[in-house]
Write a protein that holds these residues in place. Structure first.
Motif, mmCIF file in Angstrom:
data_model
loop_
_atom_site.group_PDB
_atom_site.id
_atom_site.type_symbol
_atom_site.label_atom_id
_atom_site.label_comp_id
_atom_site.label_asym_id
_atom_site.label_seq_id
_atom_site.Cartn_x
_atom_site.Cartn_y
_atom_site.Cartn_z
ATOM 1 N N GLU A 182 0.747 -1.293 0.084
ATOM 2 C CA GLU A 182 -0.094 0.106 0.016
ATOM 3 C C GLU A 182 0.816 1.392 0.071
ATOM 4 O OE1 GLU A 182 -3.104 -1.415 2.618
ATOM 5 O OE2 GLU A 182 -4.142 -1.763 1.197
ATOM 6 N N SER A 183 0.619 2.103 1.138
ATOM 7 C CA SER A 183 1.121 3.487 0.533
ATOM 8 C C SER A 183 2.576 3.681 0.833
ATOM 9 C CB SER A 183 0.333 4.511 1.473
ATOM 10 O OG SER A 183 0.206 4.107 2.933
ATOM 11 N N ARG A 184 3.606 3.111 1.611
ATOM 12 C CA ARG A 184 4.730 3.790 2.060
ATOM 13 C C ARG A 184 5.344 3.249 0.925
ATOM 14 N NH1 ARG A 184 6.694 1.155 7.747
ATOM 15 N NH2 ARG A 184 5.926 -0.611 6.513
ATOM 16 N N PRO A 185 6.214 4.281 0.357
ATOM 17 C CA PRO A 185 6.937 4.356 -0.720
ATOM 18 C C PRO A 185 8.474 3.368 -0.750
ATOM 19 C CG PRO A 185 6.803 6.458 -0.184
ATOM 20 C CD PRO A 185 5.871 5.884 0.584
ATOM 21 N N ASN A 186 8.967 3.462 0.514
ATOM 22 C CA ASN A 186 10.066 2.811 1.095
ATOM 23 C C ASN A 186 9.968 1.496 0.622
ATOM 24 O OD1 ASN A 186 8.489 3.338 3.307
ATOM 25 N ND2 ASN A 186 10.118 2.437 4.428
ATOM 26 N N VAL A 187 8.900 0.772 0.887
ATOM 27 C CA VAL A 187 8.510 -0.569 0.499
ATOM 28 C C VAL A 187 9.079 -0.958 -0.895
ATOM 29 C CG1 VAL A 187 6.834 -2.305 0.387
ATOM 30 C CG2 VAL A 187 6.681 -0.593 2.124
ATOM 31 N N THR A 188 8.874 0.063 -1.863
ATOM 32 C CA THR A 188 9.262 -0.254 -3.329
ATOM 33 C C THR A 188 10.934 -0.669 -3.373
ATOM 34 O OG1 THR A 188 7.855 1.291 -3.822
ATOM 35 C CG2 THR A 188 9.577 0.513 -5.496
ATOM 36 N N VAL A 189 11.801 0.101 -2.588
ATOM 37 C CA VAL A 189 13.275 -0.285 -2.498
ATOM 38 C C VAL A 189 13.590 -1.581 -1.509
ATOM 39 C CG1 VAL A 189 15.173 0.718 -1.705
ATOM 40 C CG2 VAL A 189 13.792 2.302 -3.013
ATOM 41 N N ASP A 190 12.941 -1.528 -0.416
ATOM 42 C CA ASP A 190 13.052 -2.657 0.516
ATOM 43 C C ASP A 190 12.815 -4.087 -0.292
ATOM 44 O OD1 ASP A 190 13.493 -0.490 2.312
ATOM 45 O OD2 ASP A 190 11.787 -0.986 3.551
ATOM 46 N N ARG B 74 3.740 -4.203 -6.908
ATOM 47 C CA ARG B 74 2.508 -3.277 -7.324
ATOM 48 C C ARG B 74 2.155 -2.323 -6.076
ATOM 49 N NH1 ARG B 74 -2.737 -2.003 -5.751
ATOM 50 N NH2 ARG B 74 -4.308 -2.117 -7.346
ATOM 51 N N GLY B 75 2.532 -1.212 -6.131
ATOM 52 C CA GLY B 75 2.369 -0.250 -5.110
ATOM 53 C C GLY B 75 1.066 0.212 -5.210
ATOM 54 N N GLY B 76 0.749 1.047 -4.060
ATOM 55 C CA GLY B 76 -0.506 1.857 -3.895
ATOM 56 C C GLY B 76 -0.679 3.034 -4.541
ATOM 57 N N LYS B 77 -2.164 3.492 -5.034
ATOM 58 C CA LYS B 77 -1.996 4.472 -5.941
ATOM 59 C C LYS B 77 -1.607 5.813 -5.333
ATOM 60 C CE LYS B 77 -6.912 5.652 -5.266
ATOM 61 N NZ LYS B 77 -7.321 4.767 -3.839
ATOM 62 N N GLU B 78 -1.743 5.795 -3.701
ATOM 63 C CA GLU B 78 -1.336 7.150 -3.044
ATOM 64 C C GLU B 78 0.211 7.374 -3.534
ATOM 65 O OE1 GLU B 78 -2.300 4.533 -1.582
ATOM 66 O OE2 GLU B 78 -4.417 4.964 -1.340
ATOM 67 N N ALA B 79 0.947 6.385 -3.774
ATOM 68 C CA ALA B 79 2.542 6.854 -3.752
ATOM 69 C C ALA B 79 2.904 6.645 -5.133
ATOM 70 C CB ALA B 79 3.131 5.845 -2.880
ATOM 71 N N PHE B 80 2.089 6.772 -6.102
ATOM 72 C CA PHE B 80 2.477 6.372 -7.487
ATOM 73 C C PHE B 80 3.477 6.886 -8.077
ATOM 74 C CE2 PHE B 80 1.660 6.117 -12.186
ATOM 75 C CZ PHE B 80 1.672 4.929 -12.339
ATOM 76 N N TYR B 81 3.520 8.535 -7.850
ATOM 77 C CA TYR B 81 4.808 9.438 -8.438
ATOM 78 C C TYR B 81 5.988 8.808 -7.754
ATOM 79 C CZ TYR B 81 1.229 12.128 -10.828
ATOM 80 O OH TYR B 81 0.247 12.569 -11.943
ATOM 81 N N THR B 82 6.064 8.651 -6.545
ATOM 82 C CA THR B 82 7.160 8.379 -5.676
ATOM 83 C C THR B 82 7.550 7.086 -6.136
ATOM 84 O OG1 THR B 82 6.188 9.559 -3.651
ATOM 85 C CG2 THR B 82 8.372 8.693 -3.640
ATOM 86 N N ASN B 83 6.727 5.953 -6.289
ATOM 87 C CA ASN B 83 7.103 4.650 -6.638
ATOM 88 C C ASN B 83 7.541 4.509 -8.032
ATOM 89 O OD1 ASN B 83 6.507 3.404 -4.220
ATOM 90 N ND2 ASN B 83 4.351 3.017 -4.818
ATOM 91 N N THR B 84 7.011 5.376 -8.735
ATOM 92 C CA THR B 84 7.534 5.410 -10.443
ATOM 93 C C THR B 84 8.947 5.952 -10.330
ATOM 94 O OG1 THR B 84 5.315 5.452 -10.856
ATOM 95 C CG2 THR B 84 7.143 6.186 -12.468
ATOM 96 N N ALA B 85 9.399 7.088 -9.582
ATOM 97 C CA ALA B 85 10.674 7.545 -9.362
ATOM 98 C C ALA B 85 11.792 6.606 -8.954
ATOM 99 C CB ALA B 85 10.578 8.914 -8.683
#
Lengths: 427, 427
Positions: free
Chosen positions: A130-138, A153-164
């Motif tokens: 879901e929302s925490r973008p650091n999960v993408t990297v971890d 597949r991250g949450g929509k709230e963090a979409f810009y951060t996750n994409t970056a």
């Protein structure tokens, strides 16, 4: 199905096929190359802080406009501390031993050939969070280190951060000479993507959902791929009749208040009837000093009232509630057996503790409580991959299969058998 | 829902609750008591042969009336050999070491408390199987020995036999002083029972389907409980350019013909282009001598024709077909890389072999083939719990999570962490 839905289905299917191909390469790359990618990612994050924060600002702005709560906005925010946390986490994982290729057992067959059990990656892992973008990297890093391709597949709230962040992961893979499809981020938060992903059991070997109960339930009900669930933590501390009062207070207060919003924080306190008046007032004063709201059954409430301590009545629903807040339910039990039955009924098989000086009672509790971690005279707050010596964790499994409790690099692996002989056939 | 459907749902739900309660007791009973029940069951089977065969005759009669094939009737039949197989199997399992309670690892936390990882049962296991009635006894015993409660759901063809065997299991449990609900047999083959069972994820921790692809697919698509699949075996032998001809012939013939109807029998033969004319005729003559039908790609067909050996053309479909019969598909490949890509594409990640004298090629194959068991100069027929030193097996998992390959007593277990200290709290 709309054209868009069909396109999303094709996109996700294509990603899964590419992930499967990448996983076959990744399973056998030298550890130095995986570490190189991880360390390069740490550098890239450091080099791109302003750009990352600019993307994060877009998510925060959208979140505010969409009425996210302050707590949700806080989880979403990529502040300096979280960025340095990601960077430091990456460097720690690079320094951990590589689990892949470890020889687990060897068996010499009577017909004189060897059977070796060796640790290998699982293959392709889908992580839904879901929302925490650091999960993408971890998650990207833990899967990479353990030789698994991943689809995030991250949450929509963090979409810009996750994409970056995902773009930096791709760049790091490429610079380290690894297959760029070894980590892929699904570039849409349309539910159609999830519906497709969860059925691709030929390409994806494991799904890990991280998030709220609704997400986890949706995933486990709709996936034909094996799922490792990370459900909630309804953790209980039982104060036995032979407990030390100061220790009981210290552990209960720590388990409840040291970090109330995490899954290994205590939600229930059980207290042995024989020591109710002796122990409960001191423990309750310790909790009250930390602003904890006490919800008590009638017997505990009477003891608290006699000691002049405030409480609210607890209902049946409270015993199975994960407050994640400064609230605790208190119940009086006749003995350790009743405590165990309570925990096995209402708990979530996560982390539970007994406070006692009696080794027999403790042993019975350690064996009889059906939870991934059972504590004797220690706070439940220690259930964590780092604390258990596993290194970084991808989460805490509440399932019984494959991984139970903290799930680190080794738990992100499977095994295979390598059999070596010189012409043996079965007679 | 009809009244009957509701009744079946209630019945199965009640069974699952009773199984969960029994599992909590069973997890901590002494091993002697579990062995006593298993040995008593062996005796009871021996004492009740005529009664068991009378029930089995009812199933066979119904089966004939319902038009079962001779092969299906054969699988159903409880002959002397199968009965003594069950009895001997039970005694072997009783003699195996108990996996429960084994200490797997210990970690001393810097704050001076210990974290011990201990093997424990999974909990409640649901086993869904088809016609062979000996599976009832095998599964009951393996679950019992590993401390798991079990709910067994057999096929309708073996209903009378299964019911009679289940009654003996209950009697053995009772005589050994174990919870009678530790092993339960669902007394109906109505699909409604399965639909209820597969959703009871609070009470049941693992589902193991054993049977045809249709059954396994139904179970994994409908279960919200984690499933360990035992799918088919599409196994391949690759004869490299540096293979010894006699060894290649011997292993290919053994892997194909020693027991063609089992999952570790070979279905595909790949042969290196450089040695096609040198090796294939001898291997093919060996197969023909055992009445194997050869289906060949055009290149292999030409080589066979030149050597005067019959074959049929293979199609794309053949590469992914589990014949379970005296049929083999043959394909020519350019090198080991092409062989590996073929196996990873068409195989079922079960058991695959390379025949070569080149250690580098072999090492690359052992690492690169993504199967649970990979053989170098050994027949694929050895993939089996007994052959791997695991003792009896409940099946061969084709999943990557929890158990991969032969699944014995240890693979029927989970683990928990026991943490022991003297007041430690998290800072």
């Amino acid at each position: 199905m709309s054209t868009e839905t069909i396109d999303i289905a094709s996109l996700v299917t294509e990603m899964a096929h590419q992930a499967r191909a990448a996983s076959l390469t990744l399973a056998n790359v030298p550890r130095e190359q995986k570490n190189k990618a991880i360390l390069r990612l740490a550098e890239l994050i450091e080099e791109n802080v302003p750009a990352l924060q600019a993307e994060n600002a877009k998510d925060l702005e959208a979140g505010e406009a969409n009425g996210l709560t302050p707590a949700m906005l806080n989880r979403l925010k990529l502040n300096e501390k979280r960025i340095s946390g990601m960077v430091e986490g990456a460097r720690q994982v690079a320094a951990l031993p590589d689990p892949v290729g470890e020889s687990l057992e060897t068996y010499q067959h009577p017909q004189d050939f060897s059977i070796e059990k060796v640790r290998v990656p699982i293959g392709v892992i889908g992580i839904i969070y879901e929302s925490r973008p650091n999960v993408t990297v971890d998650c990207a890093i833990l899967c990479l280190k353990s030789g698994n391709a991943s689809i995030l597949r991250g949450g929509k709230e963090a979409f810009y951060t996750n994409t970056a962040l995902a773009a930096l992961v791709s760049q790091a893979l490429e610079e380290a000479g690894l297959p760029p499809k070894a980590v892929q981020f699904i570039p849409t938060t349309d539910r159609a993507a999830l519906n497709t992903l969860l059925k691709l059991n030929e390409q994806i070997q494991c799904i890990i959902p991280r998030g709220g109960e609704g997400l986890i339930r949706f995933v486990s009900e709709n996936s034909t791929i094996p799922v490792i669930k990370h459900y909630d933590g309804i953790c209980t501390v039982f104060v036995d009749k032979e407990a030390d009062t100061a220790m009981a207070e210290s552990i209960v207060v720590n388990a409840k208040t040291q970090y109330p919003s995490v899954c290994n924080a205590a939600e229930n306190l059980l207290i042995h009837r024989d020591v109710l008046d002796f122990h409960l007032p001191q423990i309750a004063r310790g909790l009250a000093a930390k602003d904890v709201l006490i919800k008590a059954d009638s017997e505990a409430a009477a003891a608290l009232e006699a000691a002049g301590i405030d409480c609210e009545p607890a209902t049946e629903e409270d015993w199975g509630t994960e407050y994640l807040d400064l609230v605790i339910s208190v119940k009086v039990v006749a003995d350790a057996d009743e405590a165990m039955a309570f925990i096995n009924k209402y708990g979530s098989s996560h982390s539970d503790a007994i406070i006692t000086s009696n080794p027999e009672t403790a042993e019975s509790f350690l064996n009889g409580v059906d939870s991934s971690t059972v504590y004797w005279n220690v706070s439940t707050r220690f259930t964590d991959g780092f604390e258990f010596g596993l290194g970084a964790e991808i989460g805490i499994s509440t399932d019984r299969l494959h991984a139970r409790g903290p799930m680190g690099l080794r738990e992100l692996c499977s095994y295979k058998y390598k059999v070596v002989g010189n012409g043996q056939i079965k007679g």
